[in-house]
Structure formats: C-alpha cells, structure tokens
Design a protein around this motif. Structure first.
Motif, PDB file in Angstrom:
ATOM      1  N   ALA A 217       0.855  -1.190   0.000  1.00 49.36           N
ATOM      2  CA  ALA A 217       0.000   0.000   0.000  1.00 49.36           C
ATOM      3  C   ALA A 217       0.889   1.238   0.000  1.00 49.36           C
ATOM      4  N   THR A 220      -2.827   5.924   1.098  1.00 58.53           N
ATOM      5  CA  THR A 220      -4.220   5.657   1.476  1.00 58.53           C
ATOM      6  C   THR A 220      -4.891   6.950   1.920  1.00 58.53           C
ATOM      7  N   THR A 239      -7.106   3.243  -1.408  1.00 58.15           N
ATOM      8  CA  THR A 239      -5.702   2.844  -1.314  1.00 58.15           C
ATOM      9  C   THR A 239      -5.097   2.687  -2.703  1.00 58.15           C
TER      10      THR A 239
END
Length: 898
Positions: A217, A220, A239
C-alpha cells in the motif's frame, strides 16, 4: 550559532557584519564612532576567509516511532535506516566532512552528501526497495552506487522505487545533492523576505530505504461518515497499491499463480481501538488483479459500531491495519491512525462534529535555535504540550516541512491544525505566475496526500497575507481546487492583509485577516473595519501579533517591552471575543530565526522574529501566562506599567548646532566666503562661470562647504530613518531596497544609532561629491575641454550648498513628523532637494565644459533616469520589486482606511 545572535554566514561581507554588528551594539557608546569606522574598513579590506562555509545543525537519531509514515516498520516491511553518520562537501570546498543526519544548514548553498550502507543478500532476493525522504529542501537529486534514482523539488516528503540491480549485496553508497536556493517567482516558498523563517537546506528529516513485499500500500486516503457519538460509523479507504516485479511472488495453497507478470491479490482492513488494542471491525476482502510495476487503486469500506468522536476535548483515535494478501499469505501490512470527526464552515463560523467551534489558536513555526528545522521528536512533543497547556484548541502551522510526528502529537493530545502552504505576503500578480502555481500545486498535493488522514488537520491555507480579493488570487485558488475535490474532509482558506474586495474564490471555505502590528488603539481601529463574514463565509482573525525587544522589562509604558506585549493581548482578547469573531490566532508560539534582519523592534537581535509568547528556547514570557488566563477564563497576571519615557537623541540638536555654528562663523568672518555663498546660492550661473574662468577659490573653504552640505543632508536623513525605525511598512520597503542581508543590517544599525548614521552617511555623501568631480574630469576628455581637477571639485562641492538648509531643520525634524502634515512635507523636501542638487550639478558641469546647458541637462537627466530605470528593472527581474511595492502600497492604503 549562538543564541539570538545567530546569523547565516553565506557571504564574506555578511560574516563580518553579522559577527561584529551585534557585538558593536553591546559596547560602550563612547567607542561606537571609532568602531564604526573600523567596521567599514574591515568590510572593504578583510579577505573572504569564510567563503563556502556553512553551519550544520545536527540532530542525529534513529528512525523510530509510529509517526514516520512509509518509514514505519511492520511484519512485512523492513527499514534500512539511513539516519546517522554521513559526509558532506560544498561546491567551494572539496574536502569531505562528517555530519550526523538529520541535519540542516541555514545558508543558501549547494551541498553534496554521501553515505555507505549495507544490504543483506536475503533482502535483495525477496524484497522491492523504495527510497523515502521526509524532507530534503529544496532541490535534491538522489544517486545510489552512481546510478541516478530521481530528483525532487520542494520541502515535502517523497519516495522513489528502486529498480532491480540498483542495490547490491554488501556495501552500497548513496549520494544526495541538495540546493536550497529559492527565487522570487516560482518556488514554494519564494525567496525569503522580511519576517520569513529561514529556509533550511539539508537532509532535514528522516531518510531511509523501505524493503517492501512485491505488492504494498503506497498511499491511502481515509474518509469517515457517521450520525453521532456511540452510533455506527463508516470508514472508507481509497488505497493505491504499488507493485514491483511479481516474479518475487510464489504460488501458495490457494493456487494463486503468477504468470506473465500478472497476479491476483486480496486486500482488507482491520479497525483497532488503541485504548484496548482490540479489533472492533473488519472489512470484507477485495480481490484485485495486479501487474508488475503498476499503481492500482483499491476502495474498501468498513462499518464500525458505537464509534467515539475525535475532538480537542476528547481526542479518540482508531488505528487501521491494512493487509494485502497473495492467497492466504500476508505480503504487506501497514498502519494508519485516524479519527471520526466532521468539519464545515457556516456563515457564523466553523462547526466541528455538528457543534459551533470557537477557535482559540496560536501560530507555530517549527524551528529551534539548536537544531533549526531538524527538531527532535521529544522537542516536538514538548511544543505540543506547551501549546495545549495554554488552553488553546488550535494551532496554525506557518511552514510545511514539519515532521509528521507533530501531527501525531496533535492527534493524541487534541489540537486542531490549520496547515499553511509556505507562501506569505505574495502579490496577486506573482500568484498568477504559472511556475508558482505549478510548484504550489505540487507542494499542496504532497502535504495533503501525506497528512490528510490526521483527524487533527481540519484546514489547509493556500496563502497568507494576500493583498485584497484580486483576480490573481482567484486564478491561483481555482487552479488548486482539484485537491479540494479529492479530499473533502478538510477546509481550505486564504488569509488576507487587506480585505478591500468582494469576491472570494469558489473553493475557499473561510478567510482570515492578518492584523498588522501596532498599538492597542491602532489595532482597535483596524478591527472595527474588519467584517465578521465575507460573501457568506466567516472571517477569522488569523494574526494577533506584538513584537518586543528581548530583555526589555520596562513595563507596558514602553511600547517595545515584554510587558507591553502582555498588556496588548490582555486588553484586546476580550474585546475581540465580544465582537463575535469566530476565532483568533495569537502570533506566535515562540520566536524564530529569520534570514533578513528586522529593524523595527530589537536593535540587537535583528535576525530573530521576537513575536513569541515564549522565546526561541521555550522560556515563557508574561504573555504566555496572559494567553493561558484568557483562553481558560482565569484571572490574568498583573502587568506593570513602569515609567518609560521616549528617548530624544541629543545628537540631532548638537550636530545641528555645530553645523549652523560652523557655517555662521565662516559666513561672518570671511568676506570672500560670504560673497561666494550668496552668488552660488542665488546666482549659480554666474558663480559657475567664474569657476570656469579660473577664478581661484579656497580649497579649505570649498572642502568645508562640501562637508557641511553632506553632513546637513546626513543629519536630515538620519532624522527620517530614526523616525521610521519602528515603522512596520518602512522596514519592508527598506528590505526591498537593501536586499543584501549585511547591508540591511547596517541600515538597521544606523537607524537606531543616529550618531553613527550621521557620521557614516555624511562621509558617503561627501564621497559621492568627490566621485562626481572625478567623473566630470574624466568626461572632459571626451569633450576636449582642458579642466583642472580642482575646478571639477569646486563645482561638485558648491552645487551642494542648498543642503545647508537641512542643518537647522534636522535638529527637530523627527519630532515634528508626528504631525502628518510635516511627515509629508519633509519626505517631499528630501526628494525635491536631491532633484535640485542634481540640476545644479548638471548646470555647473555644462558651464564648466562650455556646452549648451539645455542639451547637457536633457542628456544628463535622461542618463540619470535611465540608470534609475535600469536599477529598478534589474531588481524587479530578480526580486519582483515592482509587484511587491504595489503590494505594500495596497496594504498601507487599506490600513490607513483609504
């Protein structure tokens, strides 16, 4: 760097002035004349031994804590800590020197850093690497093992994914090139101006390399929705998944194959209550197809039962654990702290979680004398606690290179954050510049994408101190509106130094007014004209400032005392609250260092903005206790009055008497001198003709005329400068004329020390006349005129004779200027006299060269005007001088009520 006397050493002459002038100020007055002359000679004669030197402010630490964003470790992310021992060198000095990072330097310079680090073979096999820097202002270029990684401009955080083969097993070397120079039209921030914080360069904050799994990730954005406390709430996650080579993924028991650079991963979120460390909600898994080296957006929502809201009174936080899986194997884990809260603007003010919000805020500049912008995490937390201890519920950050730990502490302790872009007092014409809008948009994107998930951050400031609601501001604000559409949980604002307009850009939720410093009565007059709403949007008072003189405890009767600052806040705060402002910000939390010397308030510590309710070392002033009492509706401390009386320098009277007396003696004792003076003043054409015809004048008398005229003008000019030494607007004007810090520092020094000013300025005026005489002698060669140098000298000195009228006026001018009519008359007289002397010089020169007077005067005037225009255009091209002058004029007219 030592205390308040710190001054950046980035020019040789700067180093001399900045080291000696503060020391000179502290010495006995009887030595000042001698030392002034010595100082002037040193500036001219001392060699540049300090060229290339920079001051490194170190604050070494390991990467640690929960507020390091991409540098926060987890079970799937390992951090190669690049903080610690580095080497650096400048363009001017090839020798490598040791430095411990984080570290910053205040001087504009180009610096190269390098460091050797190791990478284990296991990491190279299984991980994808990403270089992450929290702040390396302003221009930076990264190379690892001699290979170019990327370049970045701005103060914000950035990262670069490292391609396979960049890192090698064992020893590696990273090189970081840094250039923190700014310009006046395109960088964000712009080149430092008066009152602006020093723009530090260097590896200012944490830096490291993150070893990620094949998919992770990258970024986000969190948004929340709810209907109230102790009711279900929804958290939405947007995300951005980043990927490296997917051949690092292996098949698993769920038979999720990797083929042709494609694979399938799943993603879900757990919501944790940090107070109990219990998972209170889990989202459903979202499956996503992903390819090698791609960015893939993923949207997930999760409902949380019985939520607790975040507010300054109850800063309830939650932690989101984001998980990415390949089959049933966790390949990425990251954590983000967030909170449930809403913020909106109404006509009456701001509304937090459905309740009216009265802002009691303090402006904050992240800076310390010991570490500059590389503040320690413990110091950051201590600052937040000191802010909270005042009873403040909000803080406005005036710089955007603050460490993310600051926002984490505001989340934890409950402080609302208003975060400004580092654009201060920018003319609307400059704001419309495409280059500036591009850099500002990039800076805003970096700020918002990095920090928008912090529940404490409720508003983003696009610029402060704007000059009215002009079209350039609207263009600028509308071009930044795309950020507002993507991040709807925060507000956007602009603060103004002048509110004489009607339209507010569409995406601006509220505006602020920056009250200029002044007396209590002057501030009352200004506040009475400030509307509480503008086109349906609230107006906050975003600057309530009162600069002081360090160490001045003379009582509030002294307008530059620490007590006067406390009295100012003590009296105005309740009046502002009673006048239904939706909130205010005290300016500022603590003193900070500046790049350009300030004239108006402290004659010694010119490189310190002394507006804080604490000093730069976080020692509380009386104003801190007053703010705390007012914010908490407690009994305020007693502020002593004192018996201060304004000083009236006797040197003006003494110098004026000496000049008048010297001229009177010569006028009455020497008949030839009296005749020459009358002829030179009333019949200059005849007088200059006599000089041309070789009429012999006394060298001594001619020299005395020049000196008396020069020192009469110097006396009058010193009156003007002494009068304007405490003028906020005059200080800004002088800073745009004398752009070199060392020169502005000397002007500041002479403004507060009229004896030295009279002596030095008189010598410079006399030197100008001598130089003019030399130029006339040089020009005579081209006219084939046989002139004696003494004739040229005589013309120059006797042309300045009318300046003697300033001698008697200069004895009382600065006191008469308290009457507005005399202020205008004296300023006009000062300018008119220079024009008159120029005309006399040209007339005398034309007669001496025996050329047509009209032709020569026109040519000379055109040449003079051309030089002035060339100077203005040169300054404008480098510093936008014209736009800034118009900006100051606009603000001044608004403050004057015109």
């Amino acid at each position: 760097m030592s205390g308040y006397g710190f001054v950046p050493l980035y020019l040789c002459s700067d180093s001399i002035f900045t080291t000696l002038v503060p020391a000179l100020m502290r010495l006995n007055k009887s030595y000042n004349m001698r030392l002034s002359a010595i100082l002037l000679l040193m500036v001219i004669l001392v060699p540049c031994i300090a060229q290339g030197q920079i001051t490194m402010l170190e604050n070494p630490r390991s990467i640690a804590g929960e507020n390091t964003l991409l540098l926060r470790p987890s079970q799937t992310r390992q951090i190669i800590d690049l903080n610690g021992e580095w080497q650096y060198r400048t363009d001017d000095i090839e020798t490598w020197r040791r430095v411990r990072v984080p570290a910053c330097f205040p001087e504009p310079a180009k610096v190269e850093f390098r460091k050797t680090f190791r990478v284990d073979a296991v990491l190279l096999k299984d991980y994808v690497f990403q270089f992450v820097a929290l702040s390396i202002p302003y221009y930076s270029e990264i190379r690892i093992n001699g290979k170019f990684i990327g370049k970045h401009s701005g103060d914000g955080s950035f990262s670069f994914k490292l391609q396979p083969g960049i890192l090698k097993r064992g020893s590696n070397e990273i090189q970081v090139s840094v250039d923190n120079s700014l310009n006046s039209s395109e960088t964000t921030p712009l080149r430092e101006r008066l009152w602006d914080n020093i723009h530090y360069g260097g590896i200012v904050q944490d830096v490291g390399i993150v070893a990620n799994g094949p998919v992770w990730a990258q970024e986000t954005n969190i948004s929340t929705s709810f209907s109230g406390e102790n009711r279900p709430g929804t958290v939405s996650f947007r995300t951005l998944l980043n990927s490296g080579p997917l051949n690092k993924l292996e098949g698993d028991t769920s038979s999720t194959p990797v083929s042709f650079g494609r694979s399938r991963v799943s993603h879900y979120v757990e919501i944790i209550d940090p107070s109990t460390n219990v998972v209170v909600a889990v989202s459903e898994r979202t499956t996503t197809d992903i390819e090698s080296d791609r960015l893939i957006p993923v949207n997930i929502s999760v409902q949380v039962p019985l939520i607790r809201l975040w507010s300054p009174e109850a800063p309830n936080l939650y932690t989101a654990r984001l998980l990415t899986l390949h089959g049933n194997t966790i390949i990425d884990e990251s954590f983000i702290d967030f909170g449930f809260r809403t913020i909106r603007a109404s006509e009456d003010g701001l509304v937090l979680n459905g309740q009216p919000l009265l802002i009691k805020g303090i402006n904050y500049m992240p800076n310390s004398p010991e570490h500059g912008a590389s503040m320690s995490l413990s110091q950051i937390e201590r600052d937040v606690l000191l802010l909270k201890n005042t009873g403040a519920n909000a803080v406005k950050v005036l710089s955007h290179n603050v460490h993310p730990h600051f926002y984490g502490m505001c989340n934890k302790y409950g402080l609302l954050v208003f975060q400004d872009l580092p654009l201060s007092r920018v003319p609307s014409q400059v704001l419309a510049n495409d280059g500036l809008q591009t850099s500002a948009l990039n800076s805003l994107k970096e700020m918002v994408s990095r920090d928008a998930n912090n529940p404490s951050i409720i508003a983003w400031g696009l610029t402060r101190g704007a000059n009215g609601l002009a079209s350039g501001i609207e263009i600028y604000a509308n071009n930044l509106s795309s950020i507002a559409e993507s991040y709807a949980d925060q507000l956007y604002y602009i603060t103004y130094a002048a509110l004489n307009g009607t339209d507010i850009p569409e995406y601006i939720d509220f505006i602020g007014y920056d009250l200029p410093p002044g007396s209590i009565d002057e501030s009352r007059s200004q506040l009475a004209r400030v509307p509480r709403t503008k086109t349906g949007r609230p107006v906050l008072l975003t600057t309530l400032m009162y600069p002081i003189e360090v160490g001045n405890f003379n009582g509030h009767s002294d307008p530059r005392s620490i007590d006067a600052q406390a009295e100012y806040i003590l009296k105005l705060y309740p009046e502002i609250m009673d006048s239904e402002f939706p909130g205010l910000f005290i300016h500022a939390f603590a003193d900070w260092q500046v790049m350009l010397p300030i004239m108006t308030y402290d004659r010694v510590y010119q490189y310190t903005a002394t507006t804080g309710i604490m000093n730069a070392y976080r020692q509380k002033r009386l104003a801190y206790d007053v703010v705390k009492a007012r914010f908490n509706n407690e009994k305020p401390p007693v502020v002593t009055s004192g018996d201060y009386k304004e000083e009236h320098p006797a040197i003006f009277v003494i110098a004026g008497i000496l000049l008048v007396f010297a001229f009177a003696i010569m006028y009455n004792l020497f008949r030839r001198f009296r005749e020459n003076a009358i002829r030179a003043f009333l019949r200059p054409h005849n007088f200059f003709s006599d000089v041309r015809d070789q009429r012999i004048l006394s060298f001594l008398q001619t020299t005395l005329v020049g000196l008396l005229a020069a020192y009469s003008l110097s006396l009058f000019g010193s009156n003007l400068l002494f009068y304007y030494r405490i003028s906020y607007f005059a200080d800004f004007i002088l800073s745009h004329i004398f752009v070199a810090p060392w020169l502005k520092q000397w002007v500041n020094y002479t403004a507060w020390n009229p004896m030295e000013n009279i002596f030095v300025m008189g010598a410079l005026y006399y030197l100008f006349l001598v130089v003019y005489a030399l130029l006339v002698r040089l020009v005579s060669i081209f006219f084939r005129a046989k002139l004696l140098l003494f004739d040229c000298y005589t013309i120059a000195m006797w042309s300045a004779l009318p300046l003697l009228v300033f001698a008697p006026i200069g004895m009382v001018a600065y006191r008469l200027m308290d009457l507005p009519v005399f202020e205008v008359i004296f300023l006009a007289s000062f300018i008119a006299m220079h024009i008159w002397i120029l005309i006399r010089l040209l007339k005398g020169t034309s007669i001496l060269l025996d050329v047509r007077q009209l032709y020569f005067n026109i040519t000379g005037s055109i040449l003079f005007v051309g030089l002035v225009v060339l100077f203005i255009l040169t300054m404008d091209g480098q510093y936008n001088t014209i736009d800034h002058t118009m900006y100051l004029q606009h603000i001044w007219l608004y403050v004057q009520g015109l």
